[in-house]
Design a protein around this motif. Structure first.
Motif, PDB file in Angstrom:
ATOM      1  N   ALA A   5     100.980  45.658  59.400  1.00  0.00           N
ATOM      2  CA  ALA A   5     100.870  46.737  59.734  1.00  0.00           C
ATOM      3  C   ALA A   5      99.859  47.827  60.318  1.00  0.00           C
ATOM      4  O   ALA A   5      99.610  48.568  60.843  1.00  0.00           O
ATOM      5  N   ASP A   6      98.383  46.443  59.834  1.00  0.00           N
ATOM      6  CA  ASP A   6      97.475  47.460  59.607  1.00  0.00           C
ATOM      7  C   ASP A   6      96.254  45.989  61.063  1.00  0.00           C
ATOM      8  O   ASP A   6      95.666  46.365  61.094  1.00  0.00           O
ATOM      9  N   GLN A   7      97.415  45.487  61.220  1.00  0.00           N
ATOM     10  CA  GLN A   7      96.713  44.754  62.691  1.00  0.00           C
ATOM     11  C   GLN A   7      96.274  45.753  63.527  1.00  0.00           C
ATOM     12  O   GLN A   7      96.098  47.097  64.090  1.00  0.00           O
ATOM     13  N   LYS A   8      94.771  44.696  64.702  1.00  0.00           N
ATOM     14  CA  LYS A   8      94.142  45.524  65.364  1.00  0.00           C
ATOM     15  C   LYS A   8      95.365  46.241  66.441  1.00  0.00           C
ATOM     16  O   LYS A   8      96.798  45.414  66.731  1.00  0.00           O
ATOM     17  N   THR A   9      95.165  46.866  67.533  1.00  0.00           N
ATOM     18  CA  THR A   9      96.311  47.529  68.169  1.00  0.00           C
ATOM     19  C   THR A   9      95.798  47.725  69.619  1.00  0.00           C
ATOM     20  O   THR A   9      94.586  46.489  69.721  1.00  0.00           O
ATOM     21  N   PRO A  10      96.965  47.268  70.299  1.00  0.00           N
ATOM     22  CA  PRO A  10      96.456  46.299  72.512  1.00  0.00           C
ATOM     23  C   PRO A  10      95.313  47.189  72.523  1.00  0.00           C
ATOM     24  O   PRO A  10      94.408  46.579  73.383  1.00  0.00           O
ATOM     25  N   GLU A  11      95.485  48.669  72.509  1.00  0.00           N
ATOM     26  CA  GLU A  11      94.475  49.189  72.876  1.00  0.00           C
ATOM     27  C   GLU A  11      93.125  49.330  72.826  1.00  0.00           C
ATOM     28  O   GLU A  11      92.129  49.313  73.456  1.00  0.00           O
ATOM     29  N   GLU A  12      92.965  48.850  71.385  1.00  0.00           N
ATOM     30  CA  GLU A  12      92.048  48.524  70.752  1.00  0.00           C
ATOM     31  C   GLU A  12      91.397  46.882  71.396  1.00  0.00           C
ATOM     32  O   GLU A  12      90.355  47.260  71.442  1.00  0.00           O
ATOM     33  N   LEU A  13      92.211  45.871  71.137  1.00  0.00           N
ATOM     34  CA  LEU A  13      91.811  44.631  72.106  1.00  0.00           C
ATOM     35  C   LEU A  13      91.071  45.276  73.728  1.00  0.00           C
ATOM     36  O   LEU A  13      90.318  44.387  74.137  1.00  0.00           O
ATOM     37  N   ALA A  14      92.159  46.058  74.154  1.00  0.00           N
ATOM     38  CA  ALA A  14      91.346  46.808  75.632  1.00  0.00           C
ATOM     39  C   ALA A  14      90.021  46.886  75.578  1.00  0.00           C
ATOM     40  O   ALA A  14      89.244  47.051  76.203  1.00  0.00           O
ATOM     41  N   ALA A  15      90.090  47.916  74.864  1.00  0.00           N
ATOM     42  CA  ALA A  15      88.728  48.851  74.841  1.00  0.00           C
ATOM     43  C   ALA A  15      87.515  47.504  74.211  1.00  0.00           C
ATOM     44  O   ALA A  15      86.753  47.669  74.676  1.00  0.00           O
ATOM     45  N   GLU A  16      88.114  46.716  73.548  1.00  0.00           N
ATOM     46  CA  GLU A  16      86.876  45.114  73.242  1.00  0.00           C
ATOM     47  C   GLU A  16      86.611  44.290  74.827  1.00  0.00           C
ATOM     48  O   GLU A  16      85.530  44.818  74.720  1.00  0.00           O
TER      49      GLU A  16
END
Length: 287
Positions: free
Chosen positions: A174-185
């Motif tokens: 549930a607390d994993q990194k979101t796709p949006e956060e990965l895209a921002a990285e």
């Protein structure tokens, strides 16, 4: 005592023979639809692709659900090797929760693929329905497979580089990194880079994955619509809705591109019809 006329008895035998032949043909066709590998070749063209990746060949395997093609999957291994890929992408659901597929199945397949070309894996929903996903990832890494868990890496070929990112299935922590956060990285580390995103679920493309900025999202999950009929994009989704979208091949939503493999296996008691198990071969092109 009356007897049945000979002509009527002859018609009965012929009807029985026709029924038997139809049954045998139907069983053979169903076996062929579910067990006979089909190698499909596609080209993804983009002027943004670096020149060093022009002609790069990727094999995508998805949604095996514990299926076997030949002893120890040798037919599948041979089919992949024959394509001489630069990379192999495993886009989830190697295992099946209904069959309780052992982790060794995925590890053995991953080891065989890694012996052919650099191999990358992202989880599907069925991996998360089974115990010990961290253990599975560790064993795949030991077998030579790179597991992408909400992270990205750089691929290099002929002096050029692209980004390959992969996300865990939403069934993950549930607390994993979101796709949006990965895209921002990705955007922060490699601005304007050409990048591919491995994301298991095809049905999340339009509403979510298409907005991340990847040049091409590569997915599975849809099983080709399970039953494929003319003029449809598959008849049944894996969620058991009718006439699903984004089940096989290329799609575009607001200039964002998706490629979906029809996959190779079946989940639980389901079957395929007019929808053979697919080894998807994707060639990247600058033209």
């Amino acid at each position: 005592m009356s007897q049945r006329p000979a002509r009527r008895r002859g018609r009965g035998r012929r009807a029985l023979l026709i029924l038997l032949l139809l049954t045998v043909f139907g069983a053979a066709f169903l076996w062929w639809s579910n067990r006979s590998l089909q190698v499909d070749r596609f080209t993804y063209a983009s002027p943004r692709l670096p020149a060093g990746f022009d002609g790069c060949v990727v094999v995508q395997l998805s949604d095996l659900h514990g299926a076997l093609f030949g002893e120890n999957n040798q037919d599948l291994i041979d089919a992949v090797r024959a394509e001489n890929p630069d990379y192999i992408f495993l886009t989830g659901d190697l295992l099946d929760r209904y069959r309780r597929t052992p982790q060794s199945y995925a590890v053995d397949l991953g080891r065989a693929m890694a012996a052919i070309a650099p191999t990358y894996f992202v989880t599907g929903n069925h991996e998360w329905a089974l115990p010990d996903v961290p253990g599975l990832k560790a064993q795949l890494e030991e077998a030579g497979v790179t597991v992408l868990s909400n992270e990205f890496i750089t691929l290099e070929r002929n002096g050029d580089a692209i980004v390959l990112a992969g996300i865990d299935d939403p069934n993950g922590y549930a607390d994993q990194k979101t796709p949006e956060e990965l895209a921002a990285e990705v955007e922060a580390a490699c601005p304007d880079a050409f990048w591919l995103l491995l994301a298991h679920r095809n049905n999340l493309f339009a509403e979510r994955y298409s907005r991340l900025g990847a040049d091409l999202v590569i997915s599975g999950h849809g099983h080709g619509g399970i039953i494929r009929l003319p003029f449809t994009d598959g008849l049944i989704s894996v969620e058991r809705t009718l006439f699903p979208s984004y089940t096989a091949g290329f799609y575009e939503v607001e200039s964002n591109d998706l490629f979906v493999s029809r996959g190779l296996g079946n989940s639980g008691p389901s079957f395929r019809l007019f929808n053979r198990p697919e080894v998807a071969v994707l060639t990247l092109s600058r033209s």
